[in-house]
Scaffold this motif. Structure first.
Motif, PDB file in Angstrom:
ATOM      1  N   ALA A  93       0.842  -1.191   0.000  1.00  0.00           N
ATOM      2  CA  ALA A  93       0.000   0.000   0.000  1.00  0.00           C
ATOM      3  C   ALA A  93       0.881   1.246   0.000  1.00  0.00           C
ATOM      4  CB  ALA A  93      -0.926  -0.001   1.215  1.00  0.00           C
ATOM      5  N   ASN A  94       0.486   2.242  -0.751  1.00  0.00           N
ATOM      6  CA  ASN A  94       1.243   3.492  -0.857  1.00  0.00           C
ATOM      7  C   ASN A  94       1.067   4.293   0.422  1.00  0.00           C
ATOM      8  OD1 ASN A  94       2.279   6.005  -1.415  1.00  0.00           O
ATOM      9  ND2 ASN A  94       1.216   6.242  -3.351  1.00  0.00           N
ATOM     10  N   VAL A  95       2.114   4.381   1.229  1.00  0.00           N
ATOM     11  CA  VAL A  95       2.049   5.033   2.537  1.00  0.00           C
ATOM     12  C   VAL A  95       1.771   6.533   2.430  1.00  0.00           C
ATOM     13  CG1 VAL A  95       4.512   5.535   2.803  1.00  0.00           C
ATOM     14  CG2 VAL A  95       3.132   5.027   4.830  1.00  0.00           C
ATOM     15  N   ASN A  96       2.051   7.127   1.278  1.00  0.00           N
ATOM     16  CA  ASN A  96       1.837   8.562   1.099  1.00  0.00           C
ATOM     17  C   ASN A  96       0.712   8.894   0.125  1.00  0.00           C
ATOM     18  OD1 ASN A  96       3.886   9.783   2.829  1.00  0.00           O
ATOM     19  ND2 ASN A  96       5.335   8.731   1.503  1.00  0.00           N
ATOM     20  N   ALA A  97      -0.144   7.928  -0.158  1.00  0.00           N
ATOM     21  CA  ALA A  97      -1.262   8.177  -1.071  1.00  0.00           C
ATOM     22  C   ALA A  97      -2.145   9.290  -0.524  1.00  0.00           C
ATOM     23  CB  ALA A  97      -2.074   6.903  -1.269  1.00  0.00           C
ATOM     24  N   GLN A  98      -2.608  10.144  -1.414  1.00  0.00           N
ATOM     25  CA  GLN A  98      -3.413  11.305  -1.047  1.00  0.00           C
ATOM     26  C   GLN A  98      -4.882  11.095  -1.413  1.00  0.00           C
ATOM     27  OE1 GLN A  98      -1.991  14.471   0.241  1.00  0.00           O
ATOM     28  NE2 GLN A  98      -0.456  12.940   0.728  1.00  0.00           N
ATOM     29  N   GLY A  99      -5.750  11.806  -0.716  1.00  0.00           N
ATOM     30  CA  GLY A  99      -7.167  11.791  -1.050  1.00  0.00           C
ATOM     31  C   GLY A  99      -8.036  11.658   0.181  1.00  0.00           C
ATOM     32  N   GLY A 100      -9.303  11.943   0.021  1.00  0.00           N
ATOM     33  CA  GLY A 100     -10.245  11.801   1.120  1.00  0.00           C
ATOM     34  C   GLY A 100     -10.171  12.941   2.122  1.00  0.00           C
ATOM     35  N   GLU A 101     -11.005  12.866   3.119  1.00  0.00           N
ATOM     36  CA  GLU A 101     -11.107  13.909   4.142  1.00  0.00           C
ATOM     37  C   GLU A 101      -9.813  14.097   4.918  1.00  0.00           C
ATOM     38  OE1 GLU A 101     -13.513  14.563   8.318  1.00  0.00           O
ATOM     39  OE2 GLU A 101     -14.480  13.435   6.721  1.00  0.00           O
ATOM     40  N   TYR A 102      -9.088  13.007   5.177  1.00  0.00           N
ATOM     41  CA  TYR A 102      -7.872  13.081   5.989  1.00  0.00           C
ATOM     42  C   TYR A 102      -6.621  13.252   5.142  1.00  0.00           C
ATOM     43  CZ  TYR A 102     -11.197  11.624   9.429  1.00  0.00           C
ATOM     44  OH  TYR A 102     -12.294  11.574  10.241  1.00  0.00           O
ATOM     45  N   ASP A 103      -6.729  13.112   3.858  1.00  0.00           N
ATOM     46  CA  ASP A 103      -5.713  13.354   2.851  1.00  0.00           C
ATOM     47  C   ASP A 103      -4.551  12.367   2.838  1.00  0.00           C
ATOM     48  OD1 ASP A 103      -5.490  15.009   0.588  1.00  0.00           O
ATOM     49  OD2 ASP A 103      -3.699  15.901   1.456  1.00  0.00           O
ATOM     50  N   ASN A 104      -4.172  11.790   3.971  1.00  0.00           N
ATOM     51  CA  ASN A 104      -3.141  10.752   3.973  1.00  0.00           C
ATOM     52  C   ASN A 104      -3.255   9.925   5.249  1.00  0.00           C
ATOM     53  OD1 ASN A 104      -1.153  11.904   6.038  1.00  0.00           O
ATOM     54  ND2 ASN A 104      -1.250  13.596   4.571  1.00  0.00           N
ATOM     55  N   ALA A 105      -2.650   8.759   5.250  1.00  0.00           N
ATOM     56  CA  ALA A 105      -2.778   7.827   6.371  1.00  0.00           C
ATOM     57  C   ALA A 105      -2.168   8.378   7.654  1.00  0.00           C
ATOM     58  CB  ALA A 105      -2.129   6.490   6.004  1.00  0.00           C
ATOM     59  N   ALA A 126       6.316   7.336   5.585  1.00  0.00           N
ATOM     60  CA  ALA A 126       5.296   8.389   5.510  1.00  0.00           C
ATOM     61  C   ALA A 126       5.962   9.757   5.622  1.00  0.00           C
ATOM     62  CB  ALA A 126       4.263   8.211   6.620  1.00  0.00           C
ATOM     63  N   ASP A 127       5.498  10.692   4.830  1.00  0.00           N
ATOM     64  CA  ASP A 127       6.014  12.060   4.837  1.00  0.00           C
ATOM     65  C   ASP A 127       5.461  12.785   6.052  1.00  0.00           C
ATOM     66  OD1 ASP A 127       6.701  14.709   4.452  1.00  0.00           O
ATOM     67  OD2 ASP A 127       5.851  14.839   2.431  1.00  0.00           O
ATOM     68  N   VAL A 128       6.310  13.018   7.045  1.00  0.00           N
ATOM     69  CA  VAL A 128       5.877  13.618   8.311  1.00  0.00           C
ATOM     70  C   VAL A 128       5.324  15.029   8.129  1.00  0.00           C
ATOM     71  CG1 VAL A 128       8.100  14.596   9.009  1.00  0.00           C
ATOM     72  CG2 VAL A 128       6.497  13.789  10.771  1.00  0.00           C
ATOM     73  N   ASN A 129       5.692  15.686   7.047  1.00  0.00           N
ATOM     74  CA  ASN A 129       5.227  17.054   6.812  1.00  0.00           C
ATOM     75  C   ASN A 129       4.250  17.181   5.643  1.00  0.00           C
ATOM     76  OD1 ASN A 129       6.629  18.581   8.901  1.00  0.00           O
ATOM     77  ND2 ASN A 129       8.486  17.883   7.858  1.00  0.00           N
ATOM     78  N   ALA A 130       3.666  16.072   5.244  1.00  0.00           N
ATOM     79  CA  ALA A 130       2.687  16.120   4.146  1.00  0.00           C
ATOM     80  C   ALA A 130       1.545  17.052   4.522  1.00  0.00           C
ATOM     81  CB  ALA A 130       2.153  14.724   3.852  1.00  0.00           C
ATOM     82  N   GLN A 131       1.159  17.876   3.576  1.00  0.00           N
ATOM     83  CA  GLN A 131       0.092  18.843   3.807  1.00  0.00           C
ATOM     84  C   GLN A 131      -1.249  18.277   3.372  1.00  0.00           C
ATOM     85  OE1 GLN A 131       0.660  22.086   5.304  1.00  0.00           O
ATOM     86  NE2 GLN A 131       2.430  20.818   5.794  1.00  0.00           N
ATOM     87  N   GLY A 132      -2.291  18.696   4.074  1.00  0.00           N
ATOM     88  CA  GLY A 132      -3.641  18.280   3.716  1.00  0.00           C
ATOM     89  C   GLY A 132      -4.541  18.223   4.930  1.00  0.00           C
TER      90      GLY A 132
END
Length: 162
Positions: A93-105, A126-132
């Motif tokens: 599973a893509n740990v940094n996949a984007q989308g949905g209300e929470y945007d990432n896991a 996982a990108d600790v600073n991913a925005q969303g």
């Protein structure tokens, strides 16, 4: 499964459920889900009325899912289901996949305070600073919800407040 032994496409798309993995998940058939994954079912496949297999499984468990999760890993992370998170990560599973209300896991797990899942995701890249998401990133979500243990983990991994 006889059909798989006869060459059926395990990831074939179509119909109300989208694919075999999603229908097995919706029915709560854990052994069939495991077998499909072991035979190469795409854990990141999208489609069907629930979007993906884990959303279907979550709905079956009376979780109000709707379209708020962007993928299976987000749904499992938000529910704090460590075993499912591990299985999905182990299956690619893509740990940094984007989308949905929470945007990432990572955001999803941080928002509900699942420290162990947060660590699992970070250890898998996982990108600790991913925005969303509503609050901007995982650190802001955990801070807003007062999950001090999660905030400490995120900061130790280099999380920034913006």
């Amino acid at each position: 499964m006889l059909l798989l032994d006869k060459g059926a496409d395990i990831n074939a798309q179509g119909g109300r459920w989208g694919n075999a993995l999603q229908v097995a998940s919706a029915g709560g058939h854990e052994a069939v889900v495991k077998m499909l994954l072991d035979k190469g079912a795409d854990v990141n496949a999208q489609g069907g009325c629930y979007g993906n297999a884990l959303q279907a499984a979550s709905h079956r468990g009376n979780e109000a899912v709707g379209g708020c999760y962007g993928n299976a890993l987000q749904a499992a992370s938000h529910r704090g289901n460590e075993a499912v998170v591990k299985m999905l990560l182990d299956k690619g599973a893509n740990v940094n996949a984007q989308g949905g209300e929470y945007d990432n896991a990572l955001y999803a797990a941080s928002y509900v305070g699942y420290k162990t899942v947060v660590k699992m995701l970070l250890n898998k890249g996982a990108d600790v600073n991913a925005q969303g998401g509503r609050f901007g990133n995982a650190l802001q979500a955990a801070s807003y919800r007062h999950y001090e243990a999660v905030v400490k983990v995120l900061l130790a991994w280099g999380a920034k407040s913006s």
